[in-house]
Enzyme design. Structure first.
Site, mmCIF file in Angstrom:
data_model
loop_
_atom_site.group_PDB
_atom_site.id
_atom_site.type_symbol
_atom_site.label_atom_id
_atom_site.label_comp_id
_atom_site.label_asym_id
_atom_site.label_seq_id
_atom_site.Cartn_x
_atom_site.Cartn_y
_atom_site.Cartn_z
ATOM 1 C CG HIS A 51 -2.576 -27.033 45.970
ATOM 2 N ND1 HIS A 51 -3.254 -28.016 46.503
ATOM 3 C CD2 HIS A 51 -2.196 -26.104 46.720
ATOM 4 C CE1 HIS A 51 -3.888 -27.543 47.539
ATOM 5 N NE2 HIS A 51 -3.025 -26.468 48.016
ATOM 6 C CG ASP B 223 -1.741 -27.625 53.234
ATOM 7 O OD1 ASP B 223 -2.778 -27.156 52.837
ATOM 8 O OD2 ASP B 223 -0.683 -27.203 53.357
ATOM 9 C CG HIS C 34 -5.316 -25.213 51.046
ATOM 10 N ND1 HIS C 34 -4.431 -24.838 51.846
ATOM 11 C CD2 HIS C 34 -6.289 -24.602 50.828
ATOM 12 C CE1 HIS C 34 -4.854 -23.457 51.881
ATOM 13 N NE2 HIS C 34 -5.873 -23.167 51.435
ATOM 14 C CG ASP D 201 -2.384 -24.456 55.386
ATOM 15 O OD1 ASP D 201 -2.209 -25.640 55.797
ATOM 16 O OD2 ASP D 201 -2.367 -24.176 54.087
#
Length: 300
Positions: A158, A193, A195, A282
């Site tokens: 990120h 991921d 995200h 995740d």
């Protein structure tokens, strides 16, 4: 498989994160990496400490102003009367920014995208070590290893070239990819991921020498919200070298693996000589977020 790991990650131990106006317990904490390394050692793997590559590979990806902020910002923050022990901004100028501020409160907002990336006294040292872990794994591949696992904490995908966010400070996979570009004409990054890897995408969005492919939960109502849509395909020289494959909430093995084959087909067509994987786990069905439903067998 070579395993690279550093105990320095424990220097970054946030007390919590600001969420919906409240400080909540930190989800990204030392225990996370401890569990990984314990499992690897129990499975018979031997891990090695990273070599120190210095700042040069970091400056190839991140701006000098941002690296200076990460190194020295916390000291400036706690020097303020009544300051909190960890630096958490209360302003986030995501649009219409005309100038980079000079005061530490403004700089915190300028260089920190959200409240999920608090900076404490040990954050820089931990993030620096995490980047060295990624670089040392890249060295292993350059030296002929068939695979290498970089146990990076804090994570990185990120983080933009000049901004932290979502538990991430230095973009480990981008730093490794840029480093590998010294030896390989084309490098691909596959991000699985839950995200979207918005920082990684942002760093390589206008480049054709690094393919970025991401499978993630639909960002319409999920972090990072502002990127990860399928119409984002790169810009300029990088047009066509970003592929986003968002999945609806609740997607399980069948949808994920079908999408993964599309991702791998794009990687094969690109024909890189090195592939890096941002291995966020995740998307697993028992993750507290519970957005995607990949089983342990699905990950296998």
């Amino acid at each position: 498989m070579q395993i690279i790991y550093s105990d320095q990650h424990r220097l970054h131990d946030p007390s919590g994160f600001l969420s919906r106006g409240k400080i909540v317990p930190a989800a990204e904490r030392p225990e996370r990496a401890d569990r990984f390394i314990e499992a690897l050692r129990a499975a018979g793997y031997t891990d090695a400490a990273p070599a120190d590559h210095g700042l040069a590979p970091l400056t190839a990806v991140h701006t000098a102003d941002y690296l200076d902020f990460l190194q020295h910002g916390h000291a400036a923050w706690i020097a303020q009367p009544g300051a909190s022990a960890e630096m958490i901004p209360n302003v986030h100028p995501s649009r219409n920014v005309l100038s980079r501020p000079t005061g530490i409160v403004g700089l915190a907002g300028y260089h920190m995208a959200d409240t999920a990336c608090p900076i404490g006294a040990g954050t820089w040292d931990a993030a620096y070590a995490s980047a060295q872990v990624a670089l040392t794994a890249a060295d292993a591949m350059i030296d002929g290893a068939s695979s290498a696992y970089a146990l990076c904490r804090p994570p990185g995908h990120h983080a933009y070239s000049d901004m932290s966010g979502g538990f991430c400070y230095l973009n480990n996979v981008a730093i490794a990819a840029e480093y590998l570009r010294q030896h390989h004409d084309k490098v691909a990054i596959l991000d699985v991921d839950v995200h979207h890897g918005n920082g990684t995408q942002g760093i390589f969005y206008e480049r054709a020498d690094v393919l970025f492919v991401s499978i993630h939960a639909d960002p319409a109502n999920f972090y990072p919200f502002f990127s990860g849509y399928d119409h984002e395909q790169g810009d300029g020289d990088g047009r066509g070298y970003t592929l986003n494959l968002p999945l609806p909430p609740g997607s399980g093995n069948d949808a994920f693996l079908k999408t993964l084959e599309r991702a791998l087909s794009a990687v094969r067509d690109y024909a890189p000589s090195m592939v890096l994987i941002s291995l966020g786990l995740d998307a697993q069905e028992n993750d507290p977020l519970g957005v995607l439903k990949i089983t342990t067998d699905g990950f296998a």
